[in-house]
Design a protein around this motif. Sequence first.
Motif, PDB file in Angstrom:
ATOM      1  N   UNK A 215      10.616   1.362  32.491  1.00 38.26           N
ATOM      2  CA  UNK A 215       9.732   1.937  33.496  1.00 38.26           C
ATOM      3  C   UNK A 215       8.610   2.811  32.964  1.00 38.26           C
ATOM      4  N   UNK A 216       8.529   3.038  31.640  1.00 34.83           N
ATOM      5  CA  UNK A 216       7.413   3.817  31.119  1.00 34.83           C
ATOM      6  C   UNK A 216       6.104   3.090  31.413  1.00 34.83           C
ATOM      7  N   UNK A 217       6.090   1.803  31.173  1.00 40.27           N
ATOM      8  CA  UNK A 217       4.941   0.972  31.512  1.00 40.27           C
ATOM      9  C   UNK A 217       5.052   0.632  33.001  1.00 40.27           C
ATOM     10  N   UNK A 218       4.602   1.546  33.851  1.00 42.24           N
ATOM     11  CA  UNK A 218       4.849   1.437  35.292  1.00 42.24           C
ATOM     12  C   UNK A 218       4.128   0.263  35.926  1.00 42.24           C
ATOM     13  N   UNK A 219       3.068  -0.245  35.291  1.00 44.76           N
ATOM     14  CA  UNK A 219       2.318  -1.357  35.884  1.00 44.76           C
ATOM     15  C   UNK A 219       2.801  -2.720  35.382  1.00 44.76           C
ATOM     16  N   UNK A 342       1.358   8.663  36.032  1.00 46.28           N
ATOM     17  CA  UNK A 342       0.789   7.971  34.886  1.00 46.28           C
ATOM     18  C   UNK A 342      -0.365   8.691  34.224  1.00 46.28           C
ATOM     19  N   UNK A 343      -1.139   9.454  34.990  1.00 45.43           N
ATOM     20  CA  UNK A 343      -2.298  10.145  34.420  1.00 45.43           C
ATOM     21  C   UNK A 343      -2.116  11.655  34.413  1.00 45.43           C
ATOM     22  N   UNK A 368      10.064   8.456  32.934  1.00 44.68           N
ATOM     23  CA  UNK A 368      11.161   7.696  33.553  1.00 44.68           C
ATOM     24  C   UNK A 368      11.982   6.903  32.546  1.00 44.68           C
ATOM     25  N   UNK A 369      11.352   6.465  31.455  1.00 46.11           N
ATOM     26  CA  UNK A 369      12.113   5.741  30.437  1.00 46.11           C
ATOM     27  C   UNK A 369      13.075   6.681  29.721  1.00 46.11           C
TER      28      UNK A 369
END
Length: 469
Positions: A215-219, A342-343, A368-369
């Motif tokens: 989930x770190x890469x949320x997109x 994210x930002x 989140x990761x």
Amino acid sequence: MDKHSSFAVSNPHKVPLDSLQKLGLWMGIIGVGILAFATFNFHSEPKSVFVLVSIALILVGSIVYGRQSYIKQVPGIKNNHVWFKTLSNRGVWGWLLGIILTLFYILIYWFPQYLGLGMNGEENTGLVVMFDSISMFFKGQPASQWFVYGTLYTLAILSLGIKFMYKYRHNRYQLIRTVVVIISQLFLAYLIPEILEGLNTETPYFAKDIKNMWPLNYYFFESWHLDNMVNGGTLGMFYLVVGIFMFLVFTPIITYFVGKRWYCSWVCGCGGLAETAGDPFRHLSSKKLSAWKLERWLIHSIMVFIFIVTIAVLYGYFTGSGEFFGLSIYTYFSKPYGFLIGAMFSGVIGVGFYPMLGSRVWCRFGCPLAGYMGIIQRFKSRFRITTNGGQCISCGNCSTYCEQGIDVRAYAQKGENIVRASCVGCGICSAVCPRGVLKLENGPEKGRINPTDVLLGNDVDLMDLVNQK
């Protein structure tokens, strides 16, 4: 107390810089100055040469200053006087640095035109144009604000990582870990993605995800990202399959055996910057119980948030709908998460607030990761930090320099294992211990959870203790 003793309290053993330290410091200042002046459109020509000169001055200057600062001292951690220095004790220089970093992140994320990014087809100017030649070399196109950011980010980890290695040169674990951190950032996060993007100009987006995962890469599961991977041929499908495999299979398995440190302290770019550039501020992490409670509520709330966002995004992708339970997926799910977490959290607060809140604000309270791996590490892992209470002299070094805000000394005094979801296994607590009380280990699950954790309410299920007997 005479005036000399009084002076010693306010300026404890202040040692003047020698000639080589001054040289390294001024090289770094000049290198940063070239880029700072470029931001205001004061350029040195040719730009392609001076950007390399700037990078070289920053890199070499940091190495010269770092080496000269530590090589002449006896090997061992030297965190002397961090509470007296204005930079590392929330003084004037600390606040000034925090304001500059925060402003830089705000401009990078939301106002890149003020850094010189050409808008609507215009040519780059300011700071961004300085990196056009490097971007053209890798990708055959002018630099974006993200290319500038990635280059400076990598430069910070590389230069300050080498400085870090001089400081911790007595500790083999820290030397190996820092080398891996530098290699991960330099190759996995910077060079390889930029080269792949240059080779795949029509579908470059997934090339940036070589090191990150949901989930770190949320997109990761957003429609544009999935479309680019699905339509990206063999390479695109490879990244899609690997990305799913990483968080579903690989991450739980490797976290079970070695804890979350494999990523948070060895591979992750956020952790890499925290361990190198953020090292002077690690002691500023709050050790209060209230901070620990906030940490658990906040990071798990963000995990739930990203889980809901992902379900909404996947629902929209497979149904072709832009709504989830009558709410716009972009307006109410993706956009708020991208902006707030994210930002704003990971960038502006996570790095900009180093000099005020410590170096692991994002990793501790928001990632989140890290939260996902932390749950595995806490309840189903072989990793722990063992303690020898009989050798502890209660100096407090371990707690002071724990960037995750763990009161390590409290565990060491009782001779109990340190098993915390937030621990990233950086090993600094062990490195700064003068008595060898602490040791990072991967051992049998049986006996790793302390009976007193239940009495303290440290998120331990009673069945954990029953199953260990």
